[in-house]
Enzyme design. Structure first.
Site, PDB file in Angstrom:
ATOM      1  N   MET A 154     -46.243  17.619 -28.488  1.00 31.30           N
ATOM      2  CA  MET A 154     -45.950  18.496 -29.633  1.00 31.30           C
ATOM      3  C   MET A 154     -46.461  19.911 -29.343  1.00 31.30           C
ATOM      4  SD  MET A 154     -44.269  18.703 -32.359  1.00 31.30           S
ATOM      5  CE  MET A 154     -43.584  17.046 -32.438  1.00 31.30           C
ATOM      6  N   ARG A 156     -45.119  23.862 -27.838  1.00 29.75           N
ATOM      7  CA  ARG A 156     -44.129  24.807 -28.388  1.00 29.75           C
ATOM      8  C   ARG A 156     -42.724  24.214 -28.417  1.00 29.75           C
ATOM      9  NH1 ARG A 156     -47.040  27.245 -24.472  1.00 29.75           N
ATOM     10  NH2 ARG A 156     -48.294  29.087 -24.958  1.00 29.75           N
ATOM     11  N   ILE A 157     -42.318  23.594 -27.291  1.00 36.69           N
ATOM     12  CA  ILE A 157     -40.930  23.103 -27.216  1.00 36.69           C
ATOM     13  C   ILE A 157     -40.767  21.846 -28.082  1.00 36.69           C
ATOM     14  CG2 ILE A 157     -39.066  22.358 -25.669  1.00 36.69           C
ATOM     15  CD1 ILE A 157     -40.414  24.065 -23.459  1.00 36.69           C
ATOM     16  N   SER A 237     -38.187  17.679 -19.630  1.00 41.86           N
ATOM     17  CA  SER A 237     -39.529  18.134 -19.220  1.00 41.86           C
ATOM     18  C   SER A 237     -39.603  18.229 -17.689  1.00 41.86           C
ATOM     19  CB  SER A 237     -40.601  17.227 -19.816  1.00 41.86           C
ATOM     20  OG  SER A 237     -40.465  15.891 -19.348  1.00 41.86           O
ATOM     21  N   ARG A 238     -39.997  17.142 -17.041  1.00 39.15           N
ATOM     22  CA  ARG A 238     -39.991  17.079 -15.583  1.00 39.15           C
ATOM     23  C   ARG A 238     -39.558  15.675 -15.193  1.00 39.15           C
ATOM     24  NH1 ARG A 238     -39.835  21.785 -15.463  1.00 39.15           N
ATOM     25  NH2 ARG A 238     -41.238  23.273 -14.446  1.00 39.15           N
ATOM     26  N   GLU A 267     -35.345  16.415  -7.382  1.00 42.35           N
ATOM     27  CA  GLU A 267     -34.246  17.384  -7.507  1.00 42.35           C
ATOM     28  C   GLU A 267     -34.017  18.097  -6.176  1.00 42.35           C
ATOM     29  OE1 GLU A 267     -35.216  19.933 -10.787  1.00 42.35           O
ATOM     30  OE2 GLU A 267     -35.463  18.248 -12.119  1.00 42.35           O
ATOM     31  N   HIS A 285     -30.923  20.705 -14.310  1.00 45.65           N
ATOM     32  CA  HIS A 285     -32.148  21.453 -14.660  1.00 45.65           C
ATOM     33  C   HIS A 285     -31.800  22.845 -15.208  1.00 45.65           C
ATOM     34  CE1 HIS A 285     -36.704  21.725 -13.663  1.00 45.65           C
ATOM     35  NE2 HIS A 285     -36.411  22.432 -14.728  1.00 45.65           N
ATOM     36  N   ALA A 287     -32.056  23.579 -18.794  1.00 47.00           N
ATOM     37  CA  ALA A 287     -32.402  23.666 -20.221  1.00 47.00           C
ATOM     38  C   ALA A 287     -32.771  25.089 -20.659  1.00 47.00           C
ATOM     39  CB  ALA A 287     -33.521  22.688 -20.566  1.00 47.00           C
TER      40      ALA A 287
END
Ligand code: GLV
Length: 332
Positions: A154, A156-157, A237-238, A267, A285, A287
């Site tokens: 929880m 910023r994003i 995220s990752r 990736e 990737h 976003a």
């Protein structure tokens, strides 16, 4: 003499212009990136580097650096940099938070909607010429509105994602290592729950944690088995936060209904099993990839680099201990 900065890969030209007003710029200027050896070599005689998430700053690379004052990463994530090693060496590290928050949450929600409502399958269906007639259950998907959104992380994003969920009248559960302040919980209408409760109750699980030892494979076979059969997983995220092989198995064997993925374990390689599945939406990737946001990320990294070179505290510094260890810091 002006200080020198290395820019490891192509960034927005405004950022190069800004850097050139303040420093000598060694601009790699391509999308290829530099190997650890090339990094070490190109960083000789440089005082700053503007890096990207594909540049690996291991402890070995960092220990070899002489005179580099800052690694200014063009990303909010910084798992490509051994920050403790940089701190030990007194090298500042910065990232690009805030400027990408809303854009990244937009895309996470877009993946959620696309996977739930089968947007990509619909597009492929029309394109392939297979659409002959309207039928009552053609590409039926899952409702999003009034369903339960489960958010891991929880920050910023995560908070921006919760706001989007609110717009769709969703109930939002979250889990994080640290509980959010009550004021945030109240403002966003979110409920702090255990990892298990989130996995069992959420219709959509969205990941917004940084990649750390504690979050590597946060979602593996055991977690996927706890999720509802009708649930969907979204990862912006990752990649290594999810065990990709376990996810491919879960999607293939329908332990969960679908997924939307923007990030992958290795990736740009994508697990071959995932590529065969129709119930997953895959993105490369992107976003944070809006024109304005990628420009702002480039500019913020450049501002961080210039601040460090001018003896000012970089606006989005990650390791204040490295700043505090400097001899005569001037406040920004
Ligand atoms: C992108 O993944 C970022 O960390 O900014």
């Amino acid at each position: 003499m002006k200080p020198s900065v290395l820019v490891t890969k192509r960034i927005y030209p405004e950022a190069i212009e800004y850097l050139e007003e303040h420093c000598d710029v060694d601009y790699a200027g391509t999308d290829d990136g530099l190997s650890p050896d090339e990094l070490k070599q190109r960083l000789r005689g440089k005082q700053a580097v503007v890096s990207q998430l594909t540049d690996r700053f291991s402890a070995a690379v960092i220990d070899s650096l002489e005179g580099v004052r800052i690694i200014a990463n063009v990303a909010v994530g910084f798992d490509n940099i051994d920050v403790p090693a940089a701190t030990r060496k007194g090298i500042l590290v910065s990232n690009t938070p805030d400027v990408l928050t809303e854009t990244t949450a937009d895309f996470a929600f877009a993946l959620l909607l696309a996977a739930a409502r089968r947007v990509v399958e619909g597009h492929q269906f029309v394109h392939s010429g297979r659409w002959r007639k309207w039928t009552i259950d053609l590409l039926v998907g899952h409702d999003v509105h009034h369903r339960t959104l489960g958010i891991f992380g929880m920050g910023r994003i995560g908070q921006a994602m919760a706001r989007r969920g609110r717009g769709f009248s969703m109930r939002t559960l979250y889990h994080d290592a640290v509980r959010a302040p009550e004021s945030i919980e109240r403002e966003l209408g979110i409920e702090f729950v255990s990892k298990e409760q989130l996995l069992k109750e959420a219709d959509f699980v969205s990941l917004h944690v940084p990649l750390l030892d504690a979050t590597r494979k946060l979602i593996g076979e055991a977690e996927l088995r706890l999720m509802k059969k009708s649930a969907l997983l979204v990862n912006t995220s990752r990649g290594p936060v999810v065990d990709e092989a376990a996810l491919a198995k879960a999607l293939g064997e329908c332990w969960i209904a679908g997924a939307g993925l923007d990030v992958f374990e290795r990736e740009p390689e994508v697990n071959a099993e995932l590529l065969k599945l129709a119930n997953v939406v895959l993105a490369p990737h992107i976003a944070s990839a809006s024109i304005d946001t990628r420009r702002e990320m480039s500019m913020l990294a450049a501002r961080n680099a210039v601040a460090a070179l001018e003896g000012r505290r970089p606006p989005t510094l990650l390791n204040p201990a490295a700043w505090d260890s400097r001899s005569t810091p001037k406040e920004a």
